[in-house]
Motif scaffolding. Sequence first.
Motif, mmCIF file in Angstrom:
data_model
loop_
_atom_site.group_PDB
_atom_site.id
_atom_site.type_symbol
_atom_site.label_atom_id
_atom_site.label_comp_id
_atom_site.label_asym_id
_atom_site.label_seq_id
_atom_site.Cartn_x
_atom_site.Cartn_y
_atom_site.Cartn_z
ATOM 1 N N VAL A 98 0.842 -1.195 0.000
ATOM 2 C CA VAL A 98 0.000 0.000 0.000
ATOM 3 C C VAL A 98 0.877 1.246 0.000
ATOM 4 C CG1 VAL A 98 -1.646 1.322 1.397
ATOM 5 C CG2 VAL A 98 -1.977 -1.135 1.073
ATOM 6 N N GLU A 99 1.931 1.237 0.802
ATOM 7 C CA GLU A 99 2.822 2.407 0.868
ATOM 8 C C GLU A 99 3.497 2.658 -0.475
ATOM 9 O OE1 GLU A 99 2.946 -0.130 3.168
ATOM 10 O OE2 GLU A 99 1.822 0.952 4.693
ATOM 11 N N GLN A 100 3.929 1.580 -1.147
ATOM 12 C CA GLN A 100 4.564 1.739 -2.457
ATOM 13 C C GLN A 100 3.571 2.297 -3.474
ATOM 14 O OE1 GLN A 100 5.836 -2.363 -2.702
ATOM 15 N NE2 GLN A 100 7.989 -1.746 -2.693
ATOM 16 N N LEU A 101 2.332 1.795 -3.441
ATOM 17 C CA LEU A 101 1.325 2.301 -4.364
ATOM 18 C C LEU A 101 1.031 3.774 -4.107
ATOM 19 C CD1 LEU A 101 -1.165 -0.692 -4.561
ATOM 20 C CD2 LEU A 101 0.229 0.220 -6.421
ATOM 21 N N ARG A 102 0.978 4.170 -2.831
ATOM 22 C CA ARG A 102 0.752 5.593 -2.505
ATOM 23 C C ARG A 102 1.900 6.449 -3.038
ATOM 24 N NH1 ARG A 102 -1.238 4.632 3.576
ATOM 25 N NH2 ARG A 102 -3.441 4.299 3.123
ATOM 26 N N ASP A 103 3.115 5.983 -2.845
ATOM 27 C CA ASP A 103 4.270 6.729 -3.353
ATOM 28 C C ASP A 103 4.219 6.847 -4.878
ATOM 29 O OD1 ASP A 103 5.261 7.084 -0.806
ATOM 30 O OD2 ASP A 103 6.779 5.507 -0.962
#
Length: 114
Positions: free
Chosen positions: A39-44
């Motif tokens: 999720v964090e990678q997708l947000r970035d």
Amino acid sequence: MPKHRFPALLLAAFLLQPAALWAEEPQPPAAGSSATVSVEQLRDLAGQVASAKNWKAVVEYASRLLAQQPDGLPSLLIRGQTLGELGQDESTLADSQRAVALDSNSALAWGNLC
């Protein structure tokens, strides 16, 4: 429905943390691949492509975030806002109505209905 511009507040709420800006547009694994993107990678990644105004990629990343977190209000708001940029008013309306159903106190969700 008029075209919308991304308010800085909406991007801040969506990203929750600053994204590193790279010279090249990021290339994550395809949605159907076996590699897992957090999720964090997708947000970035969504933040990076939003900065580059690559609206189709923002919709893709927001949709992938919603697949992992179906009630993710920030992802729903950013996808709805981006669909408005792409002129997909019916989809914008659907995402905005769902966002209001998730949080009827969200000014951003209500704002997309106008």
